[in-house]
Every structure is written in C-alpha cells, then in structure tokens.
Design an enzyme around this catalytic site. Sequence first.
Site, PDB file in Angstrom:
ATOM      1  N   GLU A  52       0.810  -1.222   0.000  1.00  0.00           N
ATOM      2  CA  GLU A  52       0.000   0.000   0.000  1.00  0.00           C
ATOM      3  C   GLU A  52       0.844   1.273   0.000  1.00  0.00           C
ATOM      4  OE1 GLU A  52      -0.561  -2.624   1.913  1.00  0.00           O
ATOM      5  OE2 GLU A  52      -2.667  -3.212   1.729  1.00  0.00           O
ATOM      6  N   PHE A 114     -11.409  -7.385  14.085  1.00  0.00           N
ATOM      7  CA  PHE A 114     -10.343  -7.851  13.200  1.00  0.00           C
ATOM      8  C   PHE A 114     -10.006  -6.765  12.177  1.00  0.00           C
ATOM      9  CE2 PHE A 114      -9.018 -10.140   9.274  1.00  0.00           C
ATOM     10  CZ  PHE A 114      -7.775 -10.510   9.734  1.00  0.00           C
ATOM     11  N   GLN A 115      -8.747  -6.467  12.043  1.00  0.00           N
ATOM     12  CA  GLN A 115      -8.242  -5.425  11.135  1.00  0.00           C
ATOM     13  C   GLN A 115      -8.872  -4.062  11.378  1.00  0.00           C
ATOM     14  OE1 GLN A 115      -8.208  -7.064   7.092  1.00  0.00           O
ATOM     15  NE2 GLN A 115      -6.181  -7.870   7.549  1.00  0.00           N
ATOM     16  N   LYS A 164     -17.599  -0.965   6.336  1.00  0.00           N
ATOM     17  CA  LYS A 164     -18.114  -1.937   5.369  1.00  0.00           C
ATOM     18  C   LYS A 164     -19.642  -1.896   5.281  1.00  0.00           C
ATOM     19  CE  LYS A 164     -17.114  -6.608   3.801  1.00  0.00           C
ATOM     20  NZ  LYS A 164     -16.525  -7.913   4.126  1.00  0.00           N
ATOM     21  N   MET A 482      24.476   8.845   1.463  1.00  0.00           N
ATOM     22  CA  MET A 482      24.285  10.129   2.133  1.00  0.00           C
ATOM     23  C   MET A 482      24.579  10.002   3.625  1.00  0.00           C
ATOM     24  SD  MET A 482      23.785  13.200   1.491  1.00  0.00           S
ATOM     25  CE  MET A 482      22.792  13.802   0.136  1.00  0.00           C
TER      26      MET A 482
HETATM   27  C1  LIG Z   1      12.682   5.573   4.821  1.00  0.00           C
HETATM   28  C2  LIG Z   1      13.967   6.250   5.117  1.00  0.00           C
HETATM   29  N1  LIG Z   1      14.815   5.708   6.029  1.00  0.00           N
HETATM   30  C3  LIG Z   1      15.992   6.309   6.284  1.00  0.00           C
HETATM   31  C4  LIG Z   1      16.349   7.463   5.646  1.00  0.00           C
HETATM   32  C5  LIG Z   1      17.686   8.141   5.953  1.00  0.00           C
HETATM   33  N2  LIG Z   1      18.538   8.144   4.750  1.00  0.00           N
HETATM   34  C6  LIG Z   1      18.649   9.211   3.953  1.00  0.00           C
HETATM   35  S1  LIG Z   1      19.632   8.929   2.605  1.00  0.00           S
HETATM   36  C7  LIG Z   1      19.946   7.362   3.129  1.00  0.00           C
HETATM   37  C8  LIG Z   1      20.852   6.469   2.319  1.00  0.00           C
HETATM   38  C9  LIG Z   1      20.292   6.157   0.981  1.00  0.00           C
HETATM   39  O1  LIG Z   1      21.115   5.210   0.356  1.00  0.00           O
HETATM   40  P1  LIG Z   1      20.964   4.939  -1.181  1.00  0.00           P
HETATM   41  O2  LIG Z   1      19.543   4.777  -1.540  1.00  0.00           O
HETATM   42  O3  LIG Z   1      21.862   3.826  -1.572  1.00  0.00           O
HETATM   43  O4  LIG Z   1      21.419   6.309  -1.844  1.00  0.00           O
HETATM   44  P2  LIG Z   1      22.877   6.980  -1.906  1.00  0.00           P
HETATM   45  O5  LIG Z   1      22.915   8.041  -0.851  1.00  0.00           O
HETATM   46  O6  LIG Z   1      23.882   5.924  -1.681  1.00  0.00           O
HETATM   47  O7  LIG Z   1      22.929   7.578  -3.271  1.00  0.00           O
HETATM   48  C10 LIG Z   1      19.293   7.088   4.332  1.00  0.00           C
HETATM   49  C11 LIG Z   1      19.399   5.819   5.050  1.00  0.00           C
HETATM   50  C12 LIG Z   1      15.425   8.003   4.732  1.00  0.00           C
HETATM   51  N3  LIG Z   1      15.642   9.143   4.083  1.00  0.00           N
HETATM   52  N4  LIG Z   1      14.252   7.370   4.469  1.00  0.00           N
END
Ligand SMILES: Cc1ncc(C[n+]2csc(CCOP(=O)(O)OP(=O)(O)O)c2C)c(N)n1
Lengths: 584, 186
Positions: A52, A114-115, A164, A482
């Site tokens: 979803e 439920f749900q 529902k 990042m």
């Molecule tokens: C759902 C979620 N969890 C954690 C983060 C924190 N976060 C930001 S960038 C990142 C790393 C992303 O890695 P990747 O997709 O391989 O991209 P890259 O930076 O290596 O290009 C994380 C963990 C986020 N933005 N969203």
Amino acid sequence: MSKTMTGAKMVVQALKDQGVEVIFGYPGGAVLPIYDEIFQQNEIRHILVRHEQAAVHAAEGYARSTGKPGVVLVTSGPGATNAVTGLTDALLDSIPLVVLSGQVPTFMIGNDAFQEADTVGITRPCTKHNWLVKETDRLASTIHQGFHVATSGRPGPVLIDIPKDVQFANGHYTAPPQADTKMYQPRVKGDIEMITRLVEAMELAERPVFYTGGGVINSGPAATQLLRELVEATGFPITSTLMGLGAYPASGDKWLGMLGMHGLYEANLAMHGCDLMINVGARFDDRITGRVADFSPKSAKAHIDIDPSSINKTIQVEMPIIGDVAHVLEDMLRVWKSRGRKVNKEGLTKWWKQINEWRTVDCLSFKPSEKTIKPQHALARLEELTKGHDRYITTEVGQHQMWAAQYLGFEDPNRWMTSGGLGTMGYGFPASIGVQLAHPESLVINVAGEASWLMNMQEMGTAIQYRLPVKQFILNNERLGMVRQWQELLHGERYSHSWSEALPDFVKLAEAFGAKGIQCSDPADLDDAIMEMINYDGPVIFDCLVEKHENCFPMIPSGEPHNKMLLGEASTKDAIGNSGAVLV
Amino acid sequence: MSALKIKKGSSRKSAYDLRDPNGEVIENHTLAILVDNEAGVLARVIGLFSGRGYNIESLTVAEVDHEGHLSRITIVTRGTPAVIEQIKAQLGRIVPVHEVHDLTVEGPSVERELALFKVTGQGDKRIEALRLAEIFRANVVDSTLESFVFEMTGTSEKIDAFADLMRPLGLIEMARTGIAALSRGA
Ligand SMILES: Cc1ncc(C[n+]2csc(CCOP(=O)(O)OP(=O)(O)O)c2C)c(N)n1
Ligand SMILES: [Mg+2]
C-alpha cells in the site's frame, strides 16, 4: 434527481463523476464490496500494487506528472497503516491525493475488531483533512468534498474512511455539483496594494533574485508561463528549490540552478547577497535557509504563498502576499507593465557581472575517472543521452537524488518527481510506475540508490503485470551514501551501519521478475549500456556500479549560512560545528 | 544597503500585525475558534497544539449554534508574537475551522470562568469561609454540616484569589471550567 444505490456503487460512481481514470490499490476484507463494483465496470482502471505504501507513492507520481489528483484504495487496519508514509510524504510536498480506506462496520468500531485501526485518528496529522463516513447518504458528497479539499488551496492528501456496512447499505447519490464545497474556499487573489509595493521594489532593486518552489508547479501551467514571462521581461536571475525544478527551463540564461544545502554556488551566493528576494511558492525550508539568523541578511523579502501559515513561519518578510501563484504573478506583471516596465538597469548589469564571476567557480565540476564510473559522470551521460526525449524523472532519496537534481536539466514542469519534504527512501520506484501509467509513451526513469530502491522493490511485479517500461537507473555505491557522507564529515569517519551488504544480483533479480537487467562498471561501456536501457521496450533494472566513496558537493553544512558552502574534498575538515551536528 | 528603502521586518500593510517580529516577549493570548461541531474537530485542534509544541493554558468547548452545528473553542495560549501568529495561521488551515479571533489584540473583551469549591470545616473556619464567599459573591450550591460547595464566576485571577483564601479554611476539591470569552461592544 437523486439516485439510490449501494455505498460501494456510489464510490465508483463518484470517482467516475470526478473524472478519475486510474486508481492504485490493494484489496482486503473491508473493501470487498468496492472491489466487487470495480470488477463490474471498465471505465476506471485499477492498478494492483504490491504494497500500500507503493500505491500512495504511485498516486503521487501520477498526480505530480499530470496535475490531477491521485486516487488510492486500501483496506482497513494494515492497509491503512501501510499508507501512512505515503500520506505524510504527500502532505509535506503538497500533492493532491484522495485515499479511500475500508473500515470495520460502524457497529463494530471501537471493539478491537479484526483489522480495525483508528484510521482517522492515525491519519489526522498526516492528511490535509480526513473523514469517517457513517451514513451512506453522505458518502458521495464526502468524496466530492474530498476531491475539492485535496485540489484547492495548498493541495494535499485527504483520506475517507468507509465502514463496510456503509458500503453495503443503500443511500442517495449526490452528484458533484450538489456537494457542498463552500465549506472550504481559500483565497486566491493577492492583496493588490502589497503587490504594488513589490513591483516598486522590483523597479529599484539592484540585486534581485527570484526564489521559486513547488508552489509554482502546483499552481498549474499558467503560473509557469507567467513566471517565465516575468523573468524574461525583468531580466532578474532565478533559482529554485528541489521541488520547483522545471518551472523555469534549465537552459534559460537567467537560470542559476537549484539552491539549498546541495544547491549551486551561484544560486546560494545570489540568495545570500541579494537586496530583493522574491519567493514564489516556496517555504523557506531549513534545507534552503541554512542558519536562519544569517539567512540573506541584506535583502528585503517578498513571499507569495497560498498558505498563510507559510508566511513568517521561519523567515520574517516585509512583503507577504497570500494568494495563488498564477493569480499573483498575473497581477504583478500587469502592474509592472502599466507602470512602464522599469528595472534598475545599472544595478542589474553589475549584479549579473557578479553572478557570472560566481559561475566561473564551476561548482559542479568533478574529477572524472577512467577506471570507475563517477556517479556525477553517470548522470551527466544520462542527461546527454536522454535530453531530447519526452522524459520524466523520479528519484529515491540520498546522494543520487541530489546529483540528479544537479546534473539533469528540466525544461518543463511536472517532469521531476522527488520526495522533498519527507525524504522518503522507497518513493521513486512506485512513483515512476504512477508516472508511466499517466504517460505510457514517455521515457520514465527512476534515478535510484541501491538501498532506497530495495525498500519498494516488490513493485517489479506491478511494472511487469501492467507492462510499464520504467527504467530503474540505480547508482550502486554499495553504501547508504548520504549517511556515509555525514558520518565522514560529522562523526569521525565511524561508518556505523551505512553500507549495503548482501545486495542482490540486480541483473538476476530483473530476470527473475521477467524484466531486463543491465550491469555496467566500466566508464567506457556506459553510453552503450544507457542506450540499451533506453531502447529496451520494457522495464529495466540498470545496476550502475559507481565510485563508492564519492561525496556530494556543493554542501552547506547544517547550521551554517549560505556563504559557508563547501565546494570539495579539500574544504571539509572540521566544517560542521557542534551546533550543526545536532541538526539533521 | 541598496536603493530599496524598506524597513526590515515591517509589513505595515500585511495581513499580519507584526509587532516586534524578533521580540522574545512571551504573551498570553485568548483565541476564540468557531468550528463545525463534528466528530474529531477538537482532536484536530488539540493535535495541532501538541504536534507543533504550542501551549494550552486553558481550553473550553461547547456547541453555541445548534442549527448551524457550530461550536466555539476558547483557548488561552502563550508564546512570542511570532508564535501566536503561527498558531492562528495553523488553526486557519484546519478545514472545519471557520473563524479564528485573537481576543487579546482585537480590542476589549470579557473573560469569565466558572469554578466550584468544596470547603470542609467546622466552627470559626466554616463561618469565615461563608463570610469570604459573600464578599466574593460566591453562591452556596450545596451544604452539609461539615461542608459547603461554593460556585463562583469571575476572572481567573478572582478564582485564584478565592482559592488561596479558602485553602487554609478547608478547601479539599475544586473544579474549573476554563475561560469563556467574548469581545465587548456590538
Ligand atoms: C525511509 C527512510 N529511512 C531512512 C532514511 C535516511 N537516509 C537518507 S539517505 C539514506 C541512504 C540512501 O542510500 P541509497 O539509496 O543507496 O542512496 P545513496 O545516498 O547511496 O545515493 C538514508 C538511510 C530516509 N531518508 N528514508
Ligand atoms: Mg547507495
């Protein structure tokens, strides 16, 4: 002329009357009557996602690339809770969505059935508005109101929770014109006196800059046209947030590039040094302002926004204008023309001279390599090879997202879909599915990081099932890049859990789903591989193995002002102070 | 600076009344919020305050227009002028919110609170409690041989003052409605 029908039939009728062509959804017990109605008609297409969250992001992609609201249908309990991330994402990026959720029958609500989940309670803070419909007679009018609220004023997601028994019961259908939309009528015309004050300031300003955002795109095509006209006529420089890319063409000579934390040197210095800042549909987000106390210290500021709460929230402005961007720009142009189309020519000439000096810094230059593919190089090549195409780009979240914003150029609005406000990893792939559905003939590319992409990789099934030729361009650095960059700059190079281990073989993964997989690691092969991806008629996973330790520059460290930007590896030592370290 | 002669932080003609924008003075403001009387509307308002970290000093709510299904929420909140402006703007975004009035800045207003006090005691203390109640124009709404329940309407300060006096005289329980407020004049 009111017709009697079941609530479930009403849902489908209301969607048809709202002009809905596609809905993204996933069935379950509490929405079975609605699914039964969907089965018995052919006008509305239902896309079965695999999760979803992906339904909501796909609807966001659909909405952002068309300007129409995206529609989602989920079941009660887990169906609704899975939609929460997408709702929050759409709220922060002001994307119009109508999400319909099933609920346990009214007589069971509150019994931990439920749900059962308190869906309106859970989604209250992550929707623009939501409703629990307890009477079938009110169902159709509520859905129409939902579309009205989602799409007017500052757009956003709404949710309508439908028990529902309300779906089974008979009631009177209300057609759209009969639904009460007077309850929500945001103001669209800006205060003309304030607009005139802004025009006066524009006539005198020595160092003006347009700072534009997603509000321009949300306002619609007229806003984009008017903005372009105003920029050309005044000759003022223009920059944009991540959300607003494409409103002004990247090839335009007034374009300074994106601003903000990973924005261009010239854009950020223009923001810092301007004497008149004209904010058009942006919100002074913390990724833009850096340290608030030192934000653009010498400028008078105008802020055009349809949401009064955006004004003076973080940055105090002298010229607040509450209204729809297109309406306000139209008035600005009219007033400015009627007063003789004046600008401060002398000042502007000097200002452009200064800007062109900043441009010579060439802040996006990078050291190319013959051995490994630099992520910047991969995007520069992607840009070069896809530029002329009818192209839409989505992204995941991380370094690759910022590089995509820096190295890809957008000539038109609605062509760039990225999770700005919430920064949701897992957004890009399902968003690309929504975009491709809306634009079946176009080239749709999701620029991804390997970690983000895995968060919604199950949607390969959806892409295959509906023959959506989405291209997943994964810049695979085997790192949460990042996060790794921040750990390097901020946490003494202690790389705590920021690498991607046990990655799948992306080529085999593609093949397992019946898609095409391409891997590329040699810069010499890159162009051919990208062409192969573009020319393949079907979904592709492109595993682009890139330099693992590349950092994304320019970067304004958290808690620093615009003029403290880091340009490259050399200038990063001790760049982020303690006060910055607590920020995200 | 430049050719622009715009005073920093001034937006005289704005939709906002920016008193000192950088002022850090914390002020109390009484807001009257007219809302549709529908399920969840109070949760939306309260959720806004808790979610964005605003203060609620006092809150009252009741339907005031049965025909029109309108309720009036009166909230006393605290914050710097900028925060108060933000609160009002954020309240205005809530779809079932029709009007937001800042009674503190929109001219003179009256504010009243109703309170009930249970005071127990015998002898002199009991007589003294009754005498003070008369001075404060509190009504006796329940009495036993050892206790009174006083009812009093007034400003919050008056209620505080009365409570302070009753405490040594045997105040054991107290209920307050929170502030209801209206602007003065027509
Ligand atoms: C759902 C979620 N969890 C954690 C983060 C924190 N976060 C930001 S960038 C990142 C790393 C992303 O890695 P990747 O997709 O391989 O991209 P890259 O930076 O290596 O290009 C994380 C963990 C986020 N933005 N969203
Ligand atoms: Mg990565």
